[in-house]
Write a protein that holds these residues in place. Structure first.
Motif, PDB file in Angstrom:
ATOM      1  N   HIS A 175       0.730  -1.146  -0.090  1.00  0.00           N
ATOM      2  CA  HIS A 175      -0.133   0.056   0.049  1.00  0.00           C
ATOM      3  C   HIS A 175       0.892   1.168  -0.038  1.00  0.00           C
ATOM      4  O   HIS A 175       2.219   1.167   0.295  1.00  0.00           O
ATOM      5  CB  HIS A 175      -1.031   0.045   1.108  1.00  0.00           C
ATOM      6  CG  HIS A 175      -0.085   0.155   2.403  1.00  0.00           C
ATOM      7  ND1 HIS A 175       0.251   1.159   3.095  1.00  0.00           N
ATOM      8  CD2 HIS A 175       0.136  -0.953   3.393  1.00  0.00           C
ATOM      9  CE1 HIS A 175       0.946   1.030   4.148  1.00  0.00           C
ATOM     10  NE2 HIS A 175       0.958  -0.602   4.471  1.00  0.00           N
ATOM     11  N   VAL A 232      -2.479   3.542   4.581  1.00  0.00           N
ATOM     12  CA  VAL A 232      -3.719   2.795   4.815  1.00  0.00           C
ATOM     13  C   VAL A 232      -4.952   3.459   5.077  1.00  0.00           C
ATOM     14  O   VAL A 232      -5.842   2.786   5.415  1.00  0.00           O
ATOM     15  CB  VAL A 232      -3.313   1.832   5.974  1.00  0.00           C
ATOM     16  CG1 VAL A 232      -2.282   0.690   5.580  1.00  0.00           C
ATOM     17  CG2 VAL A 232      -2.911   2.358   7.331  1.00  0.00           C
ATOM     18  N   ILE A 274      -7.593  -0.502  -5.817  1.00  0.00           N
ATOM     19  CA  ILE A 274      -6.680  -1.596  -5.445  1.00  0.00           C
ATOM     20  C   ILE A 274      -6.534  -2.309  -7.056  1.00  0.00           C
ATOM     21  O   ILE A 274      -7.446  -2.376  -7.583  1.00  0.00           O
ATOM     22  CB  ILE A 274      -7.377  -2.529  -4.340  1.00  0.00           C
ATOM     23  CG1 ILE A 274      -7.523  -1.805  -3.023  1.00  0.00           C
ATOM     24  CG2 ILE A 274      -6.760  -4.037  -4.599  1.00  0.00           C
ATOM     25  CD1 ILE A 274      -6.276  -1.586  -2.576  1.00  0.00           C
ATOM     26  N   ASN A 303      -4.233   2.985  -4.536  1.00  0.00           N
ATOM     27  CA  ASN A 303      -3.934   2.911  -3.171  1.00  0.00           C
ATOM     28  C   ASN A 303      -2.928   1.683  -2.782  1.00  0.00           C
ATOM     29  O   ASN A 303      -2.242   1.632  -1.744  1.00  0.00           O
ATOM     30  CB  ASN A 303      -5.146   2.803  -2.499  1.00  0.00           C
ATOM     31  CG  ASN A 303      -5.992   4.144  -2.595  1.00  0.00           C
ATOM     32  OD1 ASN A 303      -7.192   4.150  -3.072  1.00  0.00           O
ATOM     33  ND2 ASN A 303      -5.462   5.375  -1.953  1.00  0.00           N
ATOM     34  N   GLY A 304      -3.117   0.640  -3.680  1.00  0.00           N
ATOM     35  CA  GLY A 304      -2.356  -0.495  -3.233  1.00  0.00           C
ATOM     36  C   GLY A 304      -2.585  -1.835  -4.290  1.00  0.00           C
ATOM     37  O   GLY A 304      -3.381  -1.639  -5.031  1.00  0.00           O
TER      38      GLY A 304
END
Length: 305
Positions: free
Chosen positions: A107, A110, A120, A160-161
Motif C-alpha cells: 500500500h 492505509v 486496488i 492505493n495498493g
C-alpha cells in the motif's frame, strides 16, 4: 543409468528462483541438471486479463508442450497456476514444502481503508471478489505481469495498493515494508506450494524427485485442489481454499464468491488426517447443494460472454 535432468521453467525472476531451488535440491542428492527457461503465453500477453484469455493452465501450457516434445524432462510450477487435470502422460512428481500461503496488500498508506473510496489492483478474480466483499465501494483495477512488473506498475500508477502472494515476494526478497497481511482473505488453492511434474513413463526423474516431496504439504494442497476441481473452477473462478494440519487433524476453510463479491458461500471442516480422502470433494458438494451450482453457472456465463 544416469542422465542430465533438464528442468523447464518460465523465465521470470520468481520462476527461475523456484527452478534453481529444485536444481539445488536435485544436485544435493547427486543428480546432474540443466535449466531450460521458456516463455509462456501468460507472460507474453500482458494486456488482457487472464479470465478473458480463456485458456486453462495459461502459465503451464508451454512447459507441458516442451515436456511432451522431449525438450525438457521436468517442469517447476507455482502449484496454484496448475490446472487440476494434468495433460495425459504428465504426472505430479513432487510437491515441495509449502511457503507462506497468505495474500498481502502493498500500500501507499492505509488511511483509504477507512474511506468509501479507494483503488486496488489485482489480476485475480478471487482477490477482487474478496476485496469487494469487504470493501464494496472500492474500485478494483486489473494488474498483470510478473511480480517485478506488477510492483513497478503499482509505483507508476495512483492506486492505493495492490495485492500479491506473500510467498512470491518473500522468495525473491522484494517484500517492502509497506505491507499488510490479509489474514481475512482465503488464498488460492495450493498458494505458496511448488509442484514439479514429470512424464509418467520417466521412472528415472520420478524416482529422483520423489525424495523432494513434502508429505504434509501434499496432503493439504490435494484437499484444496479437490475442492476446486469439484466446484469446476479453473484458476479464473473466485474460489479460495486453505487446509492446514494441526494436532493430526486437517482444518479446511473454502469459499466461492460471486464476481462482484456480494455473495459468499463458505464451508469449514476439521477431520483426522486418516479420514480426509474425500474431504475437499464433500466440502465443495456442500457449497454446490446450497446454491453454489447456480452461482458457478452464472460466473461461467458472464466470463464466456
Amino acid at each position: 543409468m544416469s542422465k542430465v535432468i533438464r528442468i523447464g521453467t518460465r523465465d521470470s525472476e520468481l520462476a527461475l528462483w523456484q527452478a534453481k531451488t529444485v536444481q539445488k535440491a536435485l544436485e544435493s542428492t547427486g543428480h546432474q541438471t540443466e535449466l531450460v527457461p521458456v516463455k509462456s503465453t501468460g507472460d507474453l500477453n500482458l494486456d488482457q486479463p487472464l479470465y478473458e484469455m480463456g485458456i486453462t493452465g495459461i502459465f503451464t501450457k508451454t512447459l507441458d508442450v516442451a515436456m511432451i516434445n522431449g525438450d525438457v524432462d521436468i517442469a517447476v510450477h507455482s502449484m496454484k497456476d496448475v490446472p487440476t487435470a494434468l495433460p495425459k502422460g504428465i504426472v505430479e512428481a513432487a510437491i515441495m514444502k509449502r511457503a507462506n500461503s497468505k495474500d498481502l496488500l502493498i500500500h501507499k498508506g492505509v488511511e483509504f481503508l477507512e474511506n468509501e473510496e479507494g483503488t486496488i489492483a489485482t489480476g485475480s478474480l478471487r482477490r477482487k471478489a474478496q476485496w469487494l466483499h469487504k470493501y464494496p465501494n472500492h474500485k478494483v483495477v486489473d494488474l498483470r505481469g510478473n511480480v517485478n512488473t506488477r510492483m513497478q506498475k503499482l509505483n507508476d500508477n495512483n492506486w492505493n495498493g495492490a495485492i500479491f502472494a506473500a510467498a512470491g515476494l518473500e522468495r525473491i526478497e522484494i517484500k517492502p515494508e509497506n505491507f499488510i497481511d490479509l489474514n481475512w482473505m482465503i488464498p488460492a488453492p495450493a498458494q505458496g506450494a511448488m509442484l514439479i511434474v514429470a512424464m509418467e513413463e520417466d521412472e528415472y526423474c520420478r524416482r529422483a524427485l520423489s525424495v523432494l516431496n513434502h508429505k504434509e504439504s501434499e496432503l493439504c494442497v490435494h484437499v484444496e485442489r479437490e475442492f476446486l476441481k469439484t466446484l469446476e473452477g479453473g484458476c479464473t473462478a473466485p474460489i479460495g481454499a486453505l487446509a492446514k494440519i494441526l494436532n493430526n487433524h486437517v482444518h479446511f476453510h473454502g469459499a466461492l464468491f460471486s464476481l462482484d463479491g456480494k455473495k459468499k458461500m463458505e464451508v469449514e471442516r476439521s477431520l483426522p488426517v486418516a479420514e480426509i480422502e474425500d474431504m475437499g470433494k464433500e466440502c465443495a458438494q456442500e457449497i454446490l447443494k446450497n446454491g453454489g451450482k447456480e452461482l458457478m453457472a452464472n460466473i461461467k456465463s458472464v466470463l464466456n460472454n
